[in-house]
Design an enzyme around this catalytic site. Sequence first.
Site, short mmCIF file in Angstrom:
data_model
loop_
_atom_site.label_atom_id
_atom_site.label_comp_id
_atom_site.label_asym_id
_atom_site.label_seq_id
_atom_site.Cartn_x
_atom_site.Cartn_y
_atom_site.Cartn_z
N CYS A 149 0.83 -1.20 0.00
CA CYS A 149 0.00 0.00 0.00
C CYS A 149 0.87 1.25 0.00
O CYS A 149 0.60 2.21 -0.75
CB CYS A 149 -0.93 -0.01 1.22
SG CYS A 149 -2.19 1.28 1.19
N CYS A 150 1.92 1.27 0.83
CA CYS A 150 2.84 2.41 0.86
C CYS A 150 3.52 2.59 -0.49
O CYS A 150 3.71 3.73 -0.95
CB CYS A 150 3.90 2.21 1.95
SG CYS A 150 3.32 2.49 3.64
N CYS A 196 -3.54 4.90 9.22
CA CYS A 196 -2.27 4.36 9.70
C CYS A 196 -1.60 5.23 10.75
O CYS A 196 -0.46 4.98 11.14
CB CYS A 196 -1.31 4.16 8.52
SG CYS A 196 -1.92 2.97 7.30
N CYS A 202 -1.15 8.99 6.59
CA CYS A 202 -2.49 8.57 6.17
C CYS A 202 -3.35 8.34 7.41
O CYS A 202 -2.88 7.84 8.43
CB CYS A 202 -2.42 7.30 5.34
SG CYS A 202 -1.66 7.53 3.71
N CYS A 247 8.33 3.83 6.09
CA CYS A 247 7.46 3.42 4.98
C CYS A 247 8.24 3.14 3.72
O CYS A 247 7.73 2.51 2.79
CB CYS A 247 6.43 4.51 4.69
SG CYS A 247 7.16 6.03 4.04
#
EC number: 1.8.4.10
Length: 237
Positions: free
Chosen positions: A115-116, A201, A198, A226
């Site tokens: 996702c990152c 997170c 985000c 990340c």
Amino acid sequence: MGIEELKTELHGLTTIDKLKYLADKYADKIIFSTSFGWEDQAITHLIFANNIPIKVFTLETGRLFPETYYVWNRTLEVYNKPIHAYYPKNELLQDMVNTKGPNSFYESVENRKECCYIRKIEPLKRALKGNEIWVTGIRAEQSTNREDMHDLEWDEGNQLIKFHPIFDWTLDDVKVYIKDNNIVYNTLHDKGFPSIGCAPCTRAVQQGEDFRAGRWWWEDQSKKECGLHATEVEVKG
């Protein structure tokens, strides 16, 4: 020009003069990334208020806090200068969400890194492409992972020089600078958020917790980067 030679050129200059020097020497090849946190707002002010020709950009992940969008918009209003947004590639994002759902990052480190990568790292590489200097808001005290870093360093993964203009500033230094210059900042900082990324997170930290404990709190402490500022190239999970 090599890193050591550049360090010599910058030695003794003020933070503003360092940014001006780099902007002149690397004209149209220098870029600053902001996520609208304390540090980045301070640097944005240094750049915009002094009309330093450095392109400012942000990564629009699609999962930011409402407070972050407010700071973004207010910053545009205050300085009347552009902040360029880089979005995830639509196909990559669609495939991930359609296959694993919108919150797959909670399920494993691999999913979170994927996702990152899609929302941050791949867009970052597009933003940095063709540039020679990447200005960041990194400070030395933010994380134990950053203790061995310096204010000027070579980024092997992205093949450019990274410059951290407020690397030696303390958090109190940043707060004082923001207050003295009446700089708009993210009010989540006042609610226990030292680091804001985000929304799904990031959480507030408790007194005594590590600075980055609010990021990916469900993971092991050693995995808290990340990939944006990793020392090695981050690959898609």
